[in-house]
Write a protein that holds these residues in place. Structure first.
Motif, PDB file in Angstrom:
ATOM      1  N   UNK A 120       0.791  -1.234   0.000  1.00 37.53           N
ATOM      2  CA  UNK A 120       0.000   0.000   0.000  1.00 37.53           C
ATOM      3  C   UNK A 120       0.819   1.277   0.000  1.00 37.53           C
ATOM      4  N   UNK A 121       2.071   1.222   0.467  1.00 43.09           N
ATOM      5  CA  UNK A 121       2.909   2.416   0.508  1.00 43.09           C
ATOM      6  C   UNK A 121       2.235   3.578   1.245  1.00 43.09           C
ATOM      7  N   UNK A 122       1.640   3.271   2.371  1.00 47.45           N
ATOM      8  CA  UNK A 122       1.082   4.321   3.216  1.00 47.45           C
ATOM      9  C   UNK A 122      -0.348   4.695   2.924  1.00 47.45           C
ATOM     10  N   UNK A 123      -0.979   4.050   1.924  1.00 46.46           N
ATOM     11  CA  UNK A 123      -2.307   4.486   1.503  1.00 46.46           C
ATOM     12  C   UNK A 123      -3.442   3.770   2.222  1.00 46.46           C
ATOM     13  N   UNK A 124      -3.138   2.763   3.022  1.00 45.26           N
ATOM     14  CA  UNK A 124      -4.236   2.025   3.668  1.00 45.26           C
ATOM     15  C   UNK A 124      -3.991   1.902   5.174  1.00 45.26           C
ATOM     16  N   UNK A 125      -3.635   3.000   5.779  1.00 46.78           N
ATOM     17  CA  UNK A 125      -3.251   2.981   7.185  1.00 46.78           C
ATOM     18  C   UNK A 125      -4.419   2.647   8.106  1.00 46.78           C
ATOM     19  N   UNK A 126      -5.594   3.194   7.847  1.00 44.23           N
ATOM     20  CA  UNK A 126      -6.736   2.921   8.719  1.00 44.23           C
ATOM     21  C   UNK A 126      -7.114   1.450   8.675  1.00 44.23           C
ATOM     22  N   UNK A 127      -7.039   0.858   7.485  1.00 44.46           N
ATOM     23  CA  UNK A 127      -7.347  -0.569   7.338  1.00 44.46           C
ATOM     24  C   UNK A 127      -6.315  -1.403   8.089  1.00 44.46           C
ATOM     25  N   UNK A 128      -5.040  -1.061   7.905  1.00 39.90           N
ATOM     26  CA  UNK A 128      -3.965  -1.854   8.501  1.00 39.90           C
ATOM     27  C   UNK A 128      -3.940  -1.742  10.019  1.00 39.90           C
ATOM     28  N   UNK A 129      -4.140  -0.542  10.544  1.00 38.13           N
ATOM     29  CA  UNK A 129      -3.946  -0.325  11.973  1.00 38.13           C
ATOM     30  C   UNK A 129      -5.230  -0.326  12.793  1.00 38.13           C
ATOM     31  N   UNK A 130      -6.388  -0.226  12.136  1.00 38.52           N
ATOM     32  CA  UNK A 130      -7.639  -0.030  12.857  1.00 38.52           C
ATOM     33  C   UNK A 130      -7.847  -0.985  14.021  1.00 38.52           C
ATOM     34  N   UNK A 131      -7.872  -2.283  13.735  1.00 33.96           N
ATOM     35  CA  UNK A 131      -8.155  -3.257  14.794  1.00 33.96           C
ATOM     36  C   UNK A 131      -6.992  -3.366  15.775  1.00 33.96           C
ATOM     37  N   UNK A 132      -5.769  -3.218  15.269  1.00 31.58           N
ATOM     38  CA  UNK A 132      -4.591  -3.390  16.123  1.00 31.58           C
ATOM     39  C   UNK A 132      -4.473  -2.298  17.172  1.00 31.58           C
ATOM     40  N   UNK A 133      -4.460  -1.048  16.751  1.00 31.86           N
ATOM     41  CA  UNK A 133      -4.154   0.018  17.704  1.00 31.86           C
ATOM     42  C   UNK A 133      -5.351   0.415  18.553  1.00 31.86           C
ATOM     43  N   UNK A 134      -6.559   0.073  18.118  1.00 33.21           N
ATOM     44  CA  UNK A 134      -7.738   0.404  18.925  1.00 33.21           C
ATOM     45  C   UNK A 134      -7.670  -0.263  20.291  1.00 33.21           C
ATOM     46  N   UNK A 135      -6.982  -1.405  20.364  1.00 44.53           N
ATOM     47  CA  UNK A 135      -6.832  -2.112  21.635  1.00 44.53           C
ATOM     48  C   UNK A 135      -5.537  -1.758  22.361  1.00 44.53           C
ATOM     49  N   UNK A 136      -4.664  -1.012  21.700  1.00 48.12           N
ATOM     50  CA  UNK A 136      -3.363  -0.694  22.298  1.00 48.12           C
ATOM     51  C   UNK A 136      -3.322   0.696  22.911  1.00 48.12           C
ATOM     52  N   UNK A 137      -4.032   1.635  22.298  1.00 49.08           N
ATOM     53  CA  UNK A 137      -3.865   3.045  22.683  1.00 49.08           C
ATOM     54  C   UNK A 137      -5.188   3.780  22.541  1.00 49.08           C
ATOM     55  N   UNK A 138      -5.657   4.334  23.636  1.00 49.84           N
ATOM     56  CA  UNK A 138      -6.904   5.097  23.596  1.00 49.84           C
ATOM     57  C   UNK A 138      -6.775   6.361  22.740  1.00 49.84           C
ATOM     58  N   UNK A 139      -5.683   7.119  22.819  1.00 48.85           N
ATOM     59  CA  UNK A 139      -5.561   8.281  21.935  1.00 48.85           C
ATOM     60  C   UNK A 139      -5.582   7.905  20.449  1.00 48.85           C
ATOM     61  N   UNK A 140      -4.923   6.808  20.088  1.00 44.75           N
ATOM     62  CA  UNK A 140      -4.957   6.390  18.687  1.00 44.75           C
ATOM     63  C   UNK A 140      -6.357   5.915  18.294  1.00 44.75           C
ATOM     64  N   UNK A 141      -7.032   5.228  19.200  1.00 46.31           N
ATOM     65  CA  UNK A 141      -8.407   4.803  18.910  1.00 46.31           C
ATOM     66  C   UNK A 141      -9.294   6.017  18.654  1.00 46.31           C
ATOM     67  N   UNK A 142      -9.159   7.032  19.474  1.00 47.16           N
ATOM     68  CA  UNK A 142      -9.982   8.226  19.311  1.00 47.16           C
ATOM     69  C   UNK A 142      -9.647   8.968  18.018  1.00 47.16           C
ATOM     70  N   UNK A 143      -8.373   8.955  17.628  1.00 44.21           N
ATOM     71  CA  UNK A 143      -7.990   9.572  16.354  1.00 44.21           C
ATOM     72  C   UNK A 143      -8.610   8.814  15.194  1.00 44.21           C
ATOM     73  N   UNK A 144      -8.606   7.491  15.266  1.00 47.47           N
ATOM     74  CA  UNK A 144      -9.266   6.668  14.255  1.00 47.47           C
ATOM     75  C   UNK A 144     -10.772   6.932  14.233  1.00 47.47           C
ATOM     76  N   UNK A 145     -11.371   7.039  15.409  1.00 45.50           N
ATOM     77  CA  UNK A 145     -12.805   7.295  15.487  1.00 45.50           C
ATOM     78  C   UNK A 145     -13.162   8.634  14.855  1.00 45.50           C
ATOM     79  N   UNK A 146     -12.384   9.666  15.166  1.00 50.44           N
ATOM     80  CA  UNK A 146     -12.631  10.995  14.596  1.00 50.44           C
ATOM     81  C   UNK A 146     -12.435  10.988  13.082  1.00 50.44           C
ATOM     82  N   UNK A 147     -11.364  10.349  12.636  1.00 47.42           N
ATOM     83  CA  UNK A 147     -11.070  10.321  11.211  1.00 47.42           C
ATOM     84  C   UNK A 147     -12.109   9.565  10.409  1.00 47.42           C
TER      85      UNK A 147
END
Length: 199
Positions: A103-130
């Motif tokens: 993807x070369x950086x173009x599918x970040x939400x798909x790649x990280x969505x499930x992973x970081x939502x359980x690791x970091x509340x600030x990242x989860x909230x950034x994903x939620x807002x985005x």
């Protein structure tokens, strides 16, 4: 005298490099050393820009969504297109970007969505807002299509947009698993049905 402002070009380079690497490998599998080496930035410089790896991840996701939403805004503002044509262009671009398995950086939400939502509340909230902002723009395109008669939906535009986003997010995950574009073809067929578009 106040200190000079941070070198924003260096910060942007770190973010862009991290986005490219993490869109392939994920968040947890990538260390700061790898990012900084690829970015050509001394390791000691990292904490001048980011307090932690999680803070870096939050900033990286925010930058990703800023760019993504700017592209959506350009599509929404493009003159001479019906709502259906804007939606078709959006999903065609989605298929092209997410279907590139490196993807070369173009599918970040798909790649990280499930992973970081359980690791970091600030990242989860950034994903939620985005993702909420993406759905809001899709809602506008659906509403424009209803208004101009190019889209035929019976439900609320916001519900249709949320359903479509979730459909294509799932298709993106499945495309990574099966390594074919078949999930996008199925998603496109379902999209046309949901929007009341003719084949």
């Amino acid at each position: 005298m106040s200190p000079p402002p941070p070198d924003t070009s260096t910060r942007a380079t770190i973010l862009a490099t991290g986005q490219t690497i993490m869109s392939r490998k994920g968040f947890s599998a990538v260390g700061l050393t790898e990012i900084l080496k690829d970015a050509g930035v001394p390791k000691g410089s990292f904490y001048h820009y980011f307090a932690s790896k999680d803070a870096f991840g939050e900033a990286m996701l925010a930058a990703y969504f800023d760019e993504y939403l700017a592209e959506m805004d350009a599509l929404v503002a493009r003159p001479g297109l019906t709502g259906a044509e804007r939606l078709s262009a959006y999903f065609a671009a989605w298929r092209d970007n997410q279907g590139a398995f490196d993807c070369q950086g173009r599918c970040l939400a798909v790649k990280l969505g499930a992973e970081v939502a359980d690791l970091s509340e600030p990242m989860r909230l950034t994903l939620k807002t985005g993702t909420a902002a993406i759905i809001a723009r899709m809602t506008r395109m659906v509403g424009d299509g209803v208004a101009d008669g190019s889209v035929g939906v019976t439900g609320a535009a916001e519900d249709v947009a949320a359903s479509l986003y979730q459909l294509w997010l799932g298709a993106s995950v499945m495309a990574k698993i099966v390594r074919t574009h078949a999930p996008f073809d199925i998603a496109l067929h379902s999209t046309r049905q949901l929007l009341g578009l003719t084949p």
